[in-house]
Design a protein around this motif. Structure first.
Motif, PDB file in Angstrom:
ATOM      1  N   ILE A  46       0.887  -0.860   0.081  1.00  0.00           N
ATOM      2  CA  ILE A  46       0.269   0.166   0.018  1.00  0.00           C
ATOM      3  C   ILE A  46       1.098   1.374   0.075  1.00  0.00           C
ATOM      4  O   ILE A  46       0.186   2.857  -0.241  1.00  0.00           O
ATOM      5  CB  ILE A  46      -0.757   0.047   0.929  1.00  0.00           C
ATOM      6  CG1 ILE A  46      -1.850  -1.302   1.105  1.00  0.00           C
ATOM      7  CG2 ILE A  46      -1.201   1.428   1.690  1.00  0.00           C
ATOM      8  CD1 ILE A  46      -2.799  -1.065   2.128  1.00  0.00           C
ATOM      9  N   TYR A  47       1.728   1.358   0.649  1.00  0.00           N
ATOM     10  CA  TYR A  47       2.499   2.646   1.124  1.00  0.00           C
ATOM     11  C   TYR A  47       3.541   2.317  -0.274  1.00  0.00           C
ATOM     12  O   TYR A  47       3.360   3.793  -0.527  1.00  0.00           O
ATOM     13  CB  TYR A  47       3.711   2.222   2.251  1.00  0.00           C
ATOM     14  CG  TYR A  47       4.854   3.310   2.035  1.00  0.00           C
ATOM     15  CD1 TYR A  47       4.821   4.403   2.571  1.00  0.00           C
ATOM     16  CD2 TYR A  47       6.185   3.387   1.143  1.00  0.00           C
ATOM     17  CE1 TYR A  47       5.144   5.590   2.845  1.00  0.00           C
ATOM     18  CE2 TYR A  47       7.263   4.114   1.638  1.00  0.00           C
ATOM     19  CZ  TYR A  47       6.479   5.567   2.562  1.00  0.00           C
ATOM     20  OH  TYR A  47       7.218   6.320   2.585  1.00  0.00           O
ATOM     21  N   MET A  48       3.874   1.623  -1.420  1.00  0.00           N
ATOM     22  CA  MET A  48       4.762   2.014  -2.464  1.00  0.00           C
ATOM     23  C   MET A  48       3.880   2.690  -3.666  1.00  0.00           C
ATOM     24  O   MET A  48       4.040   3.169  -4.464  1.00  0.00           O
ATOM     25  CB  MET A  48       4.897   0.660  -3.111  1.00  0.00           C
ATOM     26  CG  MET A  48       6.476   0.036  -1.807  1.00  0.00           C
ATOM     27  SD  MET A  48       7.551   0.908  -1.714  1.00  0.00           S
ATOM     28  CE  MET A  48       8.476   0.814  -3.380  1.00  0.00           C
ATOM     29  N   VAL A  49       2.416   1.988  -3.232  1.00  0.00           N
ATOM     30  CA  VAL A  49       1.223   2.794  -4.477  1.00  0.00           C
ATOM     31  C   VAL A  49       1.451   4.366  -4.181  1.00  0.00           C
ATOM     32  O   VAL A  49       1.089   4.733  -5.492  1.00  0.00           O
ATOM     33  CB  VAL A  49       0.265   2.038  -4.480  1.00  0.00           C
ATOM     34  CG1 VAL A  49      -1.165   2.659  -5.393  1.00  0.00           C
ATOM     35  CG2 VAL A  49       0.437   0.474  -4.721  1.00  0.00           C
ATOM     36  N   LEU A  77      12.564   7.031   2.694  1.00  0.00           N
ATOM     37  CA  LEU A  77      11.790   6.036   2.701  1.00  0.00           C
ATOM     38  C   LEU A  77      11.807   4.963   1.796  1.00  0.00           C
ATOM     39  O   LEU A  77      11.421   3.844   2.000  1.00  0.00           O
ATOM     40  CB  LEU A  77      10.270   6.228   3.374  1.00  0.00           C
ATOM     41  CG  LEU A  77       9.426   5.297   4.092  1.00  0.00           C
ATOM     42  CD1 LEU A  77      10.281   4.763   5.405  1.00  0.00           C
ATOM     43  CD2 LEU A  77       8.753   6.072   4.916  1.00  0.00           C
ATOM     44  N   PHE A  78      11.491   5.787   0.637  1.00  0.00           N
ATOM     45  CA  PHE A  78      11.153   4.775  -0.846  1.00  0.00           C
ATOM     46  C   PHE A  78      12.015   3.775  -1.070  1.00  0.00           C
ATOM     47  O   PHE A  78      11.798   2.755  -1.279  1.00  0.00           O
ATOM     48  CB  PHE A  78      10.617   6.054  -1.588  1.00  0.00           C
ATOM     49  CG  PHE A  78      10.327   4.879  -3.075  1.00  0.00           C
ATOM     50  CD1 PHE A  78       9.480   4.464  -3.756  1.00  0.00           C
ATOM     51  CD2 PHE A  78      12.173   4.411  -4.064  1.00  0.00           C
ATOM     52  CE1 PHE A  78       9.482   3.762  -4.878  1.00  0.00           C
ATOM     53  CE2 PHE A  78      11.374   4.012  -5.525  1.00  0.00           C
ATOM     54  CZ  PHE A  78       9.834   3.431  -5.385  1.00  0.00           C
ATOM     55  N   SER A  79      13.183   4.678  -1.024  1.00  0.00           N
ATOM     56  CA  SER A  79      15.129   4.199  -1.465  1.00  0.00           C
ATOM     57  C   SER A  79      15.036   2.513   0.124  1.00  0.00           C
ATOM     58  O   SER A  79      15.139   1.468  -0.674  1.00  0.00           O
ATOM     59  CB  SER A  79      16.068   4.425  -0.695  1.00  0.00           C
ATOM     60  OG  SER A  79      15.861   5.516  -2.531  1.00  0.00           O
ATOM     61  N   VAL A  80      14.250   2.940   1.316  1.00  0.00           N
ATOM     62  CA  VAL A  80      14.861   2.485   2.171  1.00  0.00           C
ATOM     63  C   VAL A  80      13.408   0.682   2.320  1.00  0.00           C
ATOM     64  O   VAL A  80      14.036  -0.339   2.140  1.00  0.00           O
ATOM     65  CB  VAL A  80      14.555   3.226   3.578  1.00  0.00           C
ATOM     66  CG1 VAL A  80      14.384   1.619   4.821  1.00  0.00           C
ATOM     67  CG2 VAL A  80      15.490   3.965   3.943  1.00  0.00           C
ATOM     68  N   MET A  81      11.968   1.286   1.747  1.00  0.00           N
ATOM     69  CA  MET A  81      11.571  -0.073   1.424  1.00  0.00           C
ATOM     70  C   MET A  81      11.891  -0.912  -0.045  1.00  0.00           C
ATOM     71  O   MET A  81      11.675  -1.624   0.048  1.00  0.00           O
ATOM     72  CB  MET A  81      10.009   1.079   0.900  1.00  0.00           C
ATOM     73  CG  MET A  81       9.334   1.693   2.251  1.00  0.00           C
ATOM     74  SD  MET A  81       8.350   0.676   2.800  1.00  0.00           S
ATOM     75  CE  MET A  81       7.563  -0.962   2.778  1.00  0.00           C
ATOM     76  N   ALA A  82      12.429   0.309  -0.667  1.00  0.00           N
ATOM     77  CA  ALA A  82      13.139  -0.681  -2.071  1.00  0.00           C
ATOM     78  C   ALA A  82      14.121  -1.786  -1.499  1.00  0.00           C
ATOM     79  O   ALA A  82      14.388  -2.459  -2.070  1.00  0.00           O
ATOM     80  CB  ALA A  82      13.620  -0.087  -2.644  1.00  0.00           C
ATOM     81  N   THR A  89      14.240  -5.606  -2.140  1.00  0.00           N
ATOM     82  CA  THR A  89      15.543  -6.609  -2.293  1.00  0.00           C
ATOM     83  C   THR A  89      15.539  -7.332  -1.685  1.00  0.00           C
ATOM     84  O   THR A  89      15.785  -9.127  -1.931  1.00  0.00           O
ATOM     85  CB  THR A  89      16.381  -5.532  -3.264  1.00  0.00           C
ATOM     86  OG1 THR A  89      15.858  -4.856  -3.596  1.00  0.00           O
ATOM     87  CG2 THR A  89      17.846  -6.473  -3.507  1.00  0.00           C
ATOM     88  N   PHE A  90      15.756  -6.788  -0.313  1.00  0.00           N
ATOM     89  CA  PHE A  90      16.080  -8.229   0.762  1.00  0.00           C
ATOM     90  C   PHE A  90      15.790  -9.061   0.943  1.00  0.00           C
ATOM     91  O   PHE A  90      16.117 -10.902   0.291  1.00  0.00           O
ATOM     92  CB  PHE A  90      16.680  -7.767   1.691  1.00  0.00           C
ATOM     93  CG  PHE A  90      17.180  -8.275   2.987  1.00  0.00           C
ATOM     94  CD1 PHE A  90      18.248  -8.047   3.461  1.00  0.00           C
ATOM     95  CD2 PHE A  90      16.126  -8.886   4.536  1.00  0.00           C
ATOM     96  CE1 PHE A  90      19.069  -9.733   4.763  1.00  0.00           C
ATOM     97  CE2 PHE A  90      16.246  -9.688   5.099  1.00  0.00           C
ATOM     98  CZ  PHE A  90      17.377 -10.120   5.161  1.00  0.00           C
ATOM     99  N   THR A  91      13.902  -9.131   0.702  1.00  0.00           N
ATOM    100  CA  THR A  91      13.266 -10.094   1.138  1.00  0.00           C
ATOM    101  C   THR A  91      12.941 -10.946   0.325  1.00  0.00           C
ATOM    102  O   THR A  91      12.941 -12.335   0.208  1.00  0.00           O
ATOM    103  CB  THR A  91      11.859  -9.823   2.122  1.00  0.00           C
ATOM    104  OG1 THR A  91      11.292  -8.962   0.389  1.00  0.00           O
ATOM    105  CG2 THR A  91      11.603  -8.805   2.866  1.00  0.00           C
TER     106      THR A  91
END
Length: 316
Positions: free
Chosen positions: A147-150, A180-185, A189-191
Motif C-alpha cells: 500500500i505504501y509503495m502505490v 523512505l522509498f529507497s529504504v522500502m526498495a 530486495t532483501f526479502t
C-alpha cells in the motif's frame, strides 16, 4: 516510422500470444484445483498451495501482461490516474504472493521428503489449516506492505512527450527520490533474495535426498518400490523444475533490467526481450503442472467424455 510501427505491432502480437497462453494455462489449472478442493473428501495441502500459485500467476499476467500488450499494440491513454495505481498495486501484490507461494511449495515438499526435519514440523505442515493460514498470511502481508509503495505512482504516461523508442510504458515508474522509498526498495530486495535463497536451499536438500535414495535402491527391483515413493519423487521433480524456472527467469530479468537502466538509449529488441523474460515464469509454469500431474489430464479427459456423451446418445 512505418517500419518502427510494424516492428512494434510484431512485438505486440508476440506479447499477446504469450499472455493468452499463460492466462489459458493458469485458468485451466485454477478450475481443476478449485474443483478438486471443493469435491475432495480430504483436502491435500499441496493442492491448496498450487491453487494459490496459479491464482497469483493469473493476476500477474492480467495486471502486467494485458496493459503491456495494449501499450505495445499502440493503444494510448487507456489507464487514468486511479487505473495506474490499481494495476501497479495488483501487480506488486500478485508478484509477491507468487514468490512467497513458490517458496512455500518448495519448503513444503522439502519437509515431506527430508527425514532430518522434526516429526512435529512434518505433522503441522500436513494440516490443511496450517497451509490455509500460511496462504492467508501471504496475501495479507503483501496487501499491507505494498500500500505504501502505490502512493509513489503518479499517473498515466503522457504519450505525446514520449518517443516511439520508449515503448511499453503505460504508467511511469515510482519516483525514487524519497529516502523512505529507497529504504522500502532495499527491504523488498532483501526479502526477495531471502525467498530465492530459501528456494535454492530446499531444492538442494531435495536433490541430495533423491540422490541418496537412488543409491540405496539401485540394486532393488523397481517393482518392490512403494507407490508413495514414486508419487513423492514425481512431485519433487516437478517442484525442482518449477524452482529452477523461477530462479532462472528472475535472475535473467534482473540482469536485463539492470542492463537497460545502465544504457542511455536501450534498443527496442532489448526492452522487448526483457518484457518476455519478466513474464516467462507465470506463462510457462502452469504447463509444467499440466504435463507432470496425471490428475490434470485425467480430469479433462473425463470432462471431455461427459460433454461428448449426450451428443452420442442424441444421434441414436
Amino acid at each position: 516510422m512505418d517500419g518502427l510501427v510494424s516492428v512494434n505491432l510484431n512485438w505486440g502480437i508476440t506479447f499477446l500470444i504469450q499472455m493468452g497462453a499463460g492466462i489459458l494455462g493458469n485458468s485451466l489449472l485454477l478450475c481443476f484445483y478449485n474443483f478438486t478442493i471443493i469435491t475432495a473428501q480430504i483436502l491435500k495441502p499441496r493442492d491448496l498451495i498450487l491453487n494459490q500459485l496459479v491464482l497469483a500467476n493469473n493476476l500477474v499476467l492480467c495486471s502486467k501482461g494485458v496493459p503491456q500488450t495494449m501499450a505495445a499494440l499502440g493503444l494510448e491513454a487507456f489507464l487514468d490516474w486511479a487505473g495506474c495505481k490499481l494495476v501497479s498495486y495488483l501487480h506488486r501484490v500478485a508478484r509477491g504472493v507468487s514468490l512467497s507461494t513458490t517458496c512455500l511449495l518448495s519448503g513444503f515438499q522439502a519437509i515431506k521428503l527430508c527425514p532430518s526435519i522434526s516429526r512435529w514440523m512434518e505433522v503441522q505442515i500436513r494440516s490443511p489449516k496450517s497451509i490455509l493460514l500460511c496462504c492467508f498470511l501471504c496475501w495479507v502481508l503483501h496487501l499491507v506492505v505494498n500500500i505504501y509503495m502505490v502512493r509513489y505512482i503518479t499517473g498515466p504516461v503522457n504519450s505525446k512527450n514520449l518517443s516511439m523508442e520508449k515503448i511499453y510504458r503505460y504508467c511511469p515508474p515510482p519516483n525514487p527520490g524519497n529516502l523512505l522509498f529507497s529504504v522500502m526498495a532495499v527491504i523488498y530486495t532483501f526479502t526477495d533474495g531471502m525467498c530465492l535463497a530459501l528456494m535454492v536451499w530446499t531444492s538442494g536438500s531435495m536433490v541430495l535426498v533423491l540422490h541418496r535414495h537412488k543409491q540405496r535402491v539401485q540394486h532393488i527391483r523397481s517393482s518392490s518400490l512403494s507407490p508413495r515413493t514414486s508419487h513423492e519423487t514425481r512431485a519433487t521433480h516437478t517442484i525442482l523444475i518449477l524452482v529452477s524456472m523461477f530462479v532462472s527467469f528472475h535472475a535473467l530479468a534482473s540482469i536485463l533490467s539492470y542492463w537497460i537502466t545502465q544504457l542511455q538509449n536501450p534498443s527496442q529488441w532489448l526492452r522487448s526481450i526483457s518484457v518476455l523474460v519478466a513474464s516467462g515464469f507465470v506463462t510457462f509454469s502452469p504447463f509444467v503442472f499440466i504435463v507432470s500431474d496425471t490428475r490434470v489430464s485425467q480430469f479433462f479427459a473425463c470432462w471431455k467424455k461427459k460433454t461428448n456423451a449426450p451428443r452420442m446418445f442424441s444421434g441414436l
